[in-house]
Design a protein around this motif. Structure first.
Motif, PDB file in Angstrom:
ATOM      1  N   LEU A  88       2.943 -15.593   3.307  1.00  0.00           N
ATOM      2  CA  LEU A  88       2.143 -14.988   2.248  1.00  0.00           C
ATOM      3  C   LEU A  88       3.077 -14.416   1.201  1.00  0.00           C
ATOM      4  CD1 LEU A  88      -0.527 -12.976   4.309  1.00  0.00           C
ATOM      5  CD2 LEU A  88      -0.677 -15.322   3.455  1.00  0.00           C
ATOM      6  N   THR A  89       2.925 -14.837  -0.052  1.00  0.00           N
ATOM      7  CA  THR A  89       3.775 -14.332  -1.127  1.00  0.00           C
ATOM      8  C   THR A  89       2.973 -13.409  -2.041  1.00  0.00           C
ATOM      9  OG1 THR A  89       3.274 -16.273  -2.479  1.00  0.00           O
ATOM     10  CG2 THR A  89       5.233 -16.380  -1.076  1.00  0.00           C
ATOM     11  N   GLY A  90       3.701 -12.604  -2.799  1.00  0.00           N
ATOM     12  CA  GLY A  90       3.068 -11.692  -3.735  1.00  0.00           C
ATOM     13  C   GLY A  90       2.354 -10.530  -3.074  1.00  0.00           C
ATOM     14  N   GLU A  91       2.739 -10.209  -1.848  1.00  0.00           N
ATOM     15  CA  GLU A  91       2.111  -9.112  -1.108  1.00  0.00           C
ATOM     16  C   GLU A  91       3.190  -8.135  -0.651  1.00  0.00           C
ATOM     17  OE1 GLU A  91      -0.997  -8.577  -0.698  1.00  0.00           O
ATOM     18  OE2 GLU A  91      -2.039 -10.484  -0.960  1.00  0.00           O
ATOM     19  N   GLU A  92       3.044  -6.885  -1.032  1.00  0.00           N
ATOM     20  CA  GLU A  92       4.030  -5.887  -0.630  1.00  0.00           C
ATOM     21  C   GLU A  92       3.475  -5.003   0.469  1.00  0.00           C
ATOM     22  OE1 GLU A  92       7.213  -2.757  -2.580  1.00  0.00           O
ATOM     23  OE2 GLU A  92       5.491  -3.406  -3.764  1.00  0.00           O
ATOM     24  N   VAL A  93       4.253  -4.850   1.521  1.00  0.00           N
ATOM     25  CA  VAL A  93       3.871  -3.985   2.633  1.00  0.00           C
ATOM     26  C   VAL A  93       4.364  -2.582   2.336  1.00  0.00           C
ATOM     27  CG1 VAL A  93       4.135  -3.528   5.091  1.00  0.00           C
ATOM     28  CG2 VAL A  93       3.902  -5.881   4.287  1.00  0.00           C
ATOM     29  N   LEU A  94       3.445  -1.676   2.089  1.00  0.00           N
ATOM     30  CA  LEU A  94       3.798  -0.299   1.752  1.00  0.00           C
ATOM     31  C   LEU A  94       3.844   0.596   2.981  1.00  0.00           C
ATOM     32  CD1 LEU A  94       1.687   0.127  -1.500  1.00  0.00           C
ATOM     33  CD2 LEU A  94       4.118  -0.408  -1.295  1.00  0.00           C
ATOM     34  N   THR A  95       3.112   0.219   4.017  1.00  0.00           N
ATOM     35  CA  THR A  95       3.109   1.036   5.227  1.00  0.00           C
ATOM     36  C   THR A  95       2.763   0.171   6.421  1.00  0.00           C
ATOM     37  OG1 THR A  95       2.237   3.057   6.243  1.00  0.00           O
ATOM     38  CG2 THR A  95       0.676   1.678   5.055  1.00  0.00           C
ATOM     39  N   VAL A  96       3.192   0.602   7.590  1.00  0.00           N
ATOM     40  CA  VAL A  96       2.866  -0.053   8.863  1.00  0.00           C
ATOM     41  C   VAL A  96       2.304   1.020   9.780  1.00  0.00           C
ATOM     42  CG1 VAL A  96       3.763  -1.276  10.866  1.00  0.00           C
ATOM     43  CG2 VAL A  96       4.664  -1.791   8.589  1.00  0.00           C
ATOM     44  N   GLU A  97       1.126   0.763  10.332  1.00  0.00           N
ATOM     45  CA  GLU A  97       0.445   1.756  11.166  1.00  0.00           C
ATOM     46  C   GLU A  97       0.570   1.356  12.637  1.00  0.00           C
ATOM     47  OE1 GLU A  97      -3.497   1.653   9.647  1.00  0.00           O
ATOM     48  OE2 GLU A  97      -2.917   2.376   7.646  1.00  0.00           O
ATOM     49  N   ASP A  98       1.459   2.039  13.333  1.00  0.00           N
ATOM     50  CA  ASP A  98       1.674   1.776  14.762  1.00  0.00           C
ATOM     51  C   ASP A  98       1.155   2.975  15.545  1.00  0.00           C
ATOM     52  OD1 ASP A  98       2.439   0.855  17.216  1.00  0.00           O
ATOM     53  OD2 ASP A  98       4.585   1.162  16.905  1.00  0.00           O
ATOM     54  N   ASP A  99      -0.127   2.978  15.804  1.00  0.00           N
ATOM     55  CA  ASP A  99      -0.769   4.072  16.520  1.00  0.00           C
ATOM     56  C   ASP A  99      -0.745   3.771  18.016  1.00  0.00           C
ATOM     57  OD1 ASP A  99      -2.405   5.992  17.631  1.00  0.00           O
ATOM     58  OD2 ASP A  99      -3.909   5.899  16.044  1.00  0.00           O
ATOM     59  N   SER A 124      14.667  -1.284   2.660  1.00  0.00           N
ATOM     60  CA  SER A 124      13.497  -1.337   3.531  1.00  0.00           C
ATOM     61  C   SER A 124      12.643  -0.069   3.482  1.00  0.00           C
ATOM     62  CB  SER A 124      13.951  -1.579   4.978  1.00  0.00           C
ATOM     63  OG  SER A 124      12.874  -1.445   5.875  1.00  0.00           O
ATOM     64  N   LEU A 125      11.383  -0.244   3.067  1.00  0.00           N
ATOM     65  CA  LEU A 125      10.441   0.871   3.095  1.00  0.00           C
ATOM     66  C   LEU A 125      10.102   1.245   4.534  1.00  0.00           C
ATOM     67  CD1 LEU A 125       7.953  -0.174   0.259  1.00  0.00           C
ATOM     68  CD2 LEU A 125       9.802   1.509   0.134  1.00  0.00           C
ATOM     69  N   THR A 126      10.033   0.240   5.393  1.00  0.00           N
ATOM     70  CA  THR A 126       9.695   0.504   6.792  1.00  0.00           C
ATOM     71  C   THR A 126      10.766   1.361   7.455  1.00  0.00           C
ATOM     72  OG1 THR A 126       8.604  -1.652   6.848  1.00  0.00           O
ATOM     73  CG2 THR A 126       9.008  -0.559   8.968  1.00  0.00           C
ATOM     74  N   ARG A 127      12.029   1.037   7.211  1.00  0.00           N
ATOM     75  CA  ARG A 127      13.121   1.841   7.782  1.00  0.00           C
ATOM     76  C   ARG A 127      13.041   3.273   7.288  1.00  0.00           C
ATOM     77  NH1 ARG A 127      17.535  -0.350   5.409  1.00  0.00           N
ATOM     78  NH2 ARG A 127      17.415   1.267   3.815  1.00  0.00           N
ATOM     79  N   GLY A 128      12.737   3.444   6.009  1.00  0.00           N
ATOM     80  CA  GLY A 128      12.643   4.789   5.458  1.00  0.00           C
ATOM     81  C   GLY A 128      11.558   5.617   6.113  1.00  0.00           C
ATOM     82  N   ARG A 129      10.457   4.976   6.506  1.00  0.00           N
ATOM     83  CA  ARG A 129       9.377   5.716   7.159  1.00  0.00           C
ATOM     84  C   ARG A 129       9.676   5.973   8.636  1.00  0.00           C
ATOM     85  NH1 ARG A 129       6.907   2.966   3.061  1.00  0.00           N
ATOM     86  NH2 ARG A 129       5.430   4.208   1.836  1.00  0.00           N
TER      87      ARG A 129
END
Length: 386
Positions: free
Chosen positions: A121-132, A160-165
């Motif tokens: 999938l292109t043109g999609e930015e992942v801003l957050t990942v919810e690992d509950d 990496s935004l994921t690493r930052g979170r």
């Protein structure tokens, strides 16, 4: 129901991770924020460890078809004097394969072609990942839709935004002190050797010859971060006009609009782990390193292979990620430290006395020293993926 994963990032590491996971039976979706995959980039050298990882992933053959083996070359002074010769044939005898040079775009295409239509999938930015932990699945919001998976692989690069979170107190990337300019010549050129580095005071120039006769060149300069020029190619032509052949010719064979310029950043502070919950960090997101050993992409390919192998035999995702972290973190962080040290002895060395001492030491070193330095990082065997 089979397991599924979301890979964040469609670069070399992310695509390789998707291929590895598919080889062990997982369904995989790769999410890439760029709307168009323009295959930007110049060239890349793949050492034996990277090639072996590609073979384990099943994509070694198409990459080899576009690659050129590096048998000749080495390291020189700006005046052309050899400091160390590269013995590609000796490396091949030791490892079963020489180092190869390949256009980065060709490597990207080979990896993408190994994935089914619709997996990217292109043109999609992942801003957050919810690992509950109270839910069975990891959630990845994408606008009005949500992807649910058993695993998220964050291969979203050095920023990496994921690493930052996951690690909010980690200092993040640090400027290495060097900036790199690179391009591919517009036409075939006589580069003279397959691979070469030239070390001057506070500067490095190198080239990789390609199978089609063109060459990738790069210039590494010690400079403040963010420094840019109106005509970068003209600046480089003046900077390197008295350096030995074929450096001026490589620059003359390049179109200004193809030149890429990036500051070199690294994760100088190692991460405490490469996996948190059901999220794995991979490639530059986990261990961004300076390019001085040519191991950045190779380490990402190792990551992808080990991740798939660990998950293939683990009783659950957590156990697989624990094994991945235990195998990959010590090795990749050791390579990153070695790359940083190599940079300090290479392009970043500027004092005349220090440069003279380094050059003398390199000229007097036995040929086996250079060979062992390459083997230290390249002699790696991938786990079997079935």
């Amino acid at each position: 129901m089979g397991r599924c994963a979301v890979v964040v990032g469609g670069g070399i590491g992310g695509l390789a991770a998707a291929i590895g996971l598919r080889r062990i039976g997982w369904e995989v979706t790769v999410v890439e924020r760029a709307p168009v995959l323009d295959d930007a980039g110049a060239g890349i050298s793949l050492h034996a460890n990277g090639i072996r990882a590609l073979e384990a992933l099943g994509v070694g053959a198409p990459v080899r078809e576009t690659a050129r083996a590096q048998y000749t070359g080495g390291t020189r002074t700006p005046g052309g004097r050899w400091l160390a010769r590269m013995d590609g044939a000796a490396l091949e005898r030791e490892l079963g394969t020489p180092i190869v040079g390949v256009p980065r775009a060709a490597l990207h295409r080979a990896l993408r072609d190994a994935l089914p239509s619709g997996a990217l999938l292109t043109g999609e930015e992942v801003l957050t990942v919810e690992d509950d932990p109270d839910h069975d699945r990891v959630r990845v919001p994408l606008g009005d839709t949500v992807l649910e998976s058993d695993l998220v692989v964050a291969a979203d690069g050095i920023g990496s935004l994921t690493r930052g979170r996951l690690f909010p107190r980690h200092p993040g990337p640090r400027y290495s002190g060097s900036t790199v300019v690179r391009a591919i010549t517009d036409e075939p050129v006589d580069a003279g050797t397959d691979f070469e580095l030239t070390w001057g005071a506070g500067a490095e120039f190198g080239h990789i010859a390609f199978a089609d006769g063109r060459a990738e060149w790069h210039a590494v300069l010690t400079a403040p971060p963010g420094l840019r020029h109106r005509d970068t190619l003209a600046v480089l032509r003046r900077r390197f006009d008295r350096w030995h052949d074929p450096i001026p010719q490589l620059l003359e064979a390049t179109r200004p609009e193809t030149v890429l310029h990036h500051d070199v950043h690294e994760l100088a502070t190692p991460l405490p782990r490469f996996a948190v919950g059901r999220i794995a960090l991979l490639g530059d997101a986990a261990h961004a390193m300076t390019p001085n050993l040519g191991q950045g992409a190779c380490q990402a390919l190792e990551d992808a292979t080990v991740l798939a192998a660990a998950l293939a035999t683990a009783p659950h995702v957590g156990a697989g990620l624990a094994r991945y972290d235990a195998e990959r973190r010590p090795r990749s962080q050791a390579v990153a430290r070695a790359a940083r040290q190599a940079g300090r002895l290479g392009a970043q060395l500027s004092h005349p006395v220090a440069v003279a001492l380094r050059n003398t030491a390199m000229r007097l070193a036995p040929s086996g020293v250079t060979l062992r330095a390459v083997l230290r990082h390249a002699d790696w065997q991938p786990p079997a993926l079935g």
